[in-house]
Design a protein around this motif. Structure first.
Motif, PDB file in Angstrom:
ATOM      1  N   PHE A  29       0.828  -1.203   0.000  1.00 46.45           N
ATOM      2  CA  PHE A  29       0.000   0.000   0.000  1.00 46.45           C
ATOM      3  C   PHE A  29       0.865   1.258   0.000  1.00 46.45           C
ATOM      4  CE2 PHE A  29       1.013   1.136   4.306  1.00 46.45           C
ATOM      5  CZ  PHE A  29       1.311  -0.072   4.908  1.00 46.45           C
ATOM      6  N   SER A  30       2.134   1.094   0.399  1.00 44.26           N
ATOM      7  CA  SER A  30       3.028   2.254   0.492  1.00 44.26           C
ATOM      8  C   SER A  30       3.717   2.587  -0.823  1.00 44.26           C
ATOM      9  CB  SER A  30       4.098   2.001   1.560  1.00 44.26           C
ATOM     10  OG  SER A  30       4.948   0.936   1.153  1.00 44.26           O
ATOM     11  N   ILE A  31       3.507   1.765  -1.846  1.00 46.20           N
ATOM     12  CA  ILE A  31       4.219   1.964  -3.116  1.00 46.20           C
ATOM     13  C   ILE A  31       3.655   3.148  -3.875  1.00 46.20           C
ATOM     14  CG2 ILE A  31       4.742   0.974  -5.361  1.00 46.20           C
ATOM     15  CD1 ILE A  31       4.775  -1.772  -4.040  1.00 46.20           C
ATOM     16  N   ASN A  32       4.531   4.035  -4.290  1.00 43.43           N
ATOM     17  CA  ASN A  32       4.140   5.192  -5.105  1.00 43.43           C
ATOM     18  C   ASN A  32       4.867   5.112  -6.444  1.00 43.43           C
ATOM     19  OD1 ASN A  32       3.805   7.682  -6.325  1.00 43.43           O
ATOM     20  ND2 ASN A  32       3.800   8.806  -4.399  1.00 43.43           N
ATOM     21  N   VAL A  33       6.170   5.270  -6.410  1.00 34.69           N
ATOM     22  CA  VAL A  33       6.974   5.212  -7.624  1.00 34.69           C
ATOM     23  C   VAL A  33       7.678   3.859  -7.702  1.00 34.69           C
ATOM     24  CG1 VAL A  33       8.804   6.314  -8.963  1.00 34.69           C
ATOM     25  CG2 VAL A  33       7.376   7.689  -7.418  1.00 34.69           C
ATOM     26  N   MET A  34       7.707   3.303  -8.892  1.00 32.99           N
ATOM     27  CA  MET A  34       8.414   2.052  -9.132  1.00 32.99           C
ATOM     28  C   MET A  34       9.437   2.295 -10.231  1.00 32.99           C
ATOM     29  SD  MET A  34       5.157  -0.569  -9.098  1.00 32.99           S
ATOM     30  CE  MET A  34       6.091  -2.022  -8.604  1.00 32.99           C
ATOM     31  N   GLY A  35      10.557   1.596 -10.153  1.00 35.67           N
ATOM     32  CA  GLY A  35      11.573   1.830 -11.156  1.00 35.67           C
ATOM     33  C   GLY A  35      12.426   0.610 -11.454  1.00 35.67           C
ATOM     34  N   TRP A  36      12.988   0.624 -12.616  1.00 33.02           N
ATOM     35  CA  TRP A  36      13.975  -0.393 -13.022  1.00 33.02           C
ATOM     36  C   TRP A  36      15.331   0.298 -13.149  1.00 33.02           C
ATOM     37  CZ3 TRP A  36      13.324  -5.494 -13.108  1.00 33.02           C
ATOM     38  CH2 TRP A  36      12.034  -6.001 -13.217  1.00 33.02           C
ATOM     39  N   TYR A  37      16.337  -0.324 -12.588  1.00 35.15           N
ATOM     40  CA  TYR A  37      17.713   0.166 -12.652  1.00 35.15           C
ATOM     41  C   TYR A  37      18.580  -0.945 -13.220  1.00 35.15           C
ATOM     42  CZ  TYR A  37      16.143   3.752  -9.327  1.00 35.15           C
ATOM     43  OH  TYR A  37      15.487   4.778  -8.711  1.00 35.15           O
ATOM     44  N   ARG A  38      19.777  -0.567 -13.655  1.00 36.14           N
ATOM     45  CA  ARG A  38      20.717  -1.582 -14.100  1.00 36.14           C
ATOM     46  C   ARG A  38      22.126  -1.164 -13.743  1.00 36.14           C
ATOM     47  NH1 ARG A  38      20.170  -0.886 -20.709  1.00 36.14           N
ATOM     48  NH2 ARG A  38      21.264   1.116 -20.886  1.00 36.14           N
ATOM     49  N   GLN A  39      22.969  -2.169 -13.598  1.00 32.48           N
ATOM     50  CA  GLN A  39      24.379  -1.919 -13.320  1.00 32.48           C
ATOM     51  C   GLN A  39      25.213  -2.884 -14.125  1.00 32.48           C
ATOM     52  OE1 GLN A  39      25.546  -1.954  -9.169  1.00 32.48           O
ATOM     53  NE2 GLN A  39      27.354  -0.744  -9.623  1.00 32.48           N
ATOM     54  N   ALA A  40      26.022  -2.328 -15.003  1.00 35.39           N
ATOM     55  CA  ALA A  40      26.944  -3.121 -15.802  1.00 35.39           C
ATOM     56  C   ALA A  40      28.277  -3.194 -15.068  1.00 35.39           C
ATOM     57  CB  ALA A  40      27.124  -2.483 -17.176  1.00 35.39           C
ATOM     58  N   ALA A  91      23.633  -6.163 -18.308  1.00 35.24           N
ATOM     59  CA  ALA A  91      23.769  -5.647 -16.956  1.00 35.24           C
ATOM     60  C   ALA A  91      22.928  -6.500 -16.014  1.00 35.24           C
ATOM     61  CB  ALA A  91      23.294  -4.195 -16.877  1.00 35.24           C
ATOM     62  N   VAL A  92      23.104  -6.256 -14.720  1.00 38.38           N
ATOM     63  CA  VAL A  92      22.169  -6.782 -13.733  1.00 38.38           C
ATOM     64  C   VAL A  92      21.064  -5.742 -13.592  1.00 38.38           C
ATOM     65  CG1 VAL A  92      21.816  -7.527 -11.362  1.00 38.38           C
ATOM     66  CG2 VAL A  92      23.968  -8.069 -12.537  1.00 38.38           C
ATOM     67  N   TYR A  93      19.842  -6.176 -13.734  1.00 38.31           N
ATOM     68  CA  TYR A  93      18.688  -5.283 -13.651  1.00 38.31           C
ATOM     69  C   TYR A  93      18.016  -5.448 -12.287  1.00 38.31           C
ATOM     70  CZ  TYR A  93      19.043  -4.039 -18.555  1.00 38.31           C
ATOM     71  OH  TYR A  93      19.480  -3.537 -19.767  1.00 38.31           O
ATOM     72  N   GLY A 114      18.010  -8.457  -8.031  1.00 38.51           N
ATOM     73  CA  GLY A 114      18.616  -8.305  -9.344  1.00 38.51           C
ATOM     74  C   GLY A 114      18.467  -9.536 -10.214  1.00 38.51           C
ATOM     75  N   THR A 115      18.426  -9.314 -11.515  1.00 38.84           N
ATOM     76  CA  THR A 115      18.387 -10.399 -12.482  1.00 38.84           C
ATOM     77  C   THR A 115      19.313 -10.051 -13.635  1.00 38.84           C
ATOM     78  OG1 THR A 115      16.909 -11.799 -13.825  1.00 38.84           O
ATOM     79  CG2 THR A 115      16.378  -9.462 -13.732  1.00 38.84           C
TER      80      THR A 115
END
Length: 121
Positions: A29-40, A91-93, A114-115
């Motif tokens: 219920f606390s979720i507002n913004v969701m995002g995907w990040y990556r790191q190579a 990258a790892v996402y 991460g995946t």
């Protein structure tokens, strides 16, 4: 506290497609913004795409027109459709969720484990 589990990563040839999923549980219920990040390897983590509770989206310039972020609140799941993949997308996402815009801007949220996404040339 929100728990996140990513899935859908793997090995794909350049030009191919993958869809990542991020399933949320806990204090959703606390979720507002969701995002995907990556790191190579050897690089800083970067924001790939984000989506707000009212479906406003942002994308990194490097993925505009190729990636699409979406969320299904009924399933507590966020997706990242990745098309026309390039080797530089390797990258790892990670998925992440934030309770507010401020939390998003400061990176103070809940993160998945991460995946790995590997794009071969």
């Amino acid at each position: 506290q929100v728990q996140l589990v990513e899935s859908g990563g793997g090995l794909v040839q350049a030009g191919g497609s993958l869809t990542l999923s991020c399933a949320a549980s806990g204090s959703i219920f606390s979720i507002n913004v969701m995002g995907w990040y990556r790191q190579a390897p050897g690089k800083h983590r970067e924001l790939v795409a984000s989506i707000t509770s009212d479906r406003k989206t942002t994308y990194a310039d490097s993925v505009k027109g190729r990636f699409s972020i979406s969320r299904d609140d009924a399933k507590n799941t966020m997706y990242l459709q990745m098309n026309s993949l390039k080797p530089e997308d390797t990258a790892v996402y990670y998925c992440a969720v934030f309770s507010s815009a401020w939390a998003f801007l400061t990176g103070r949220g809940s993160w998945g484990q991460g995946t790995q996404v590997t794009v071969s040339s």
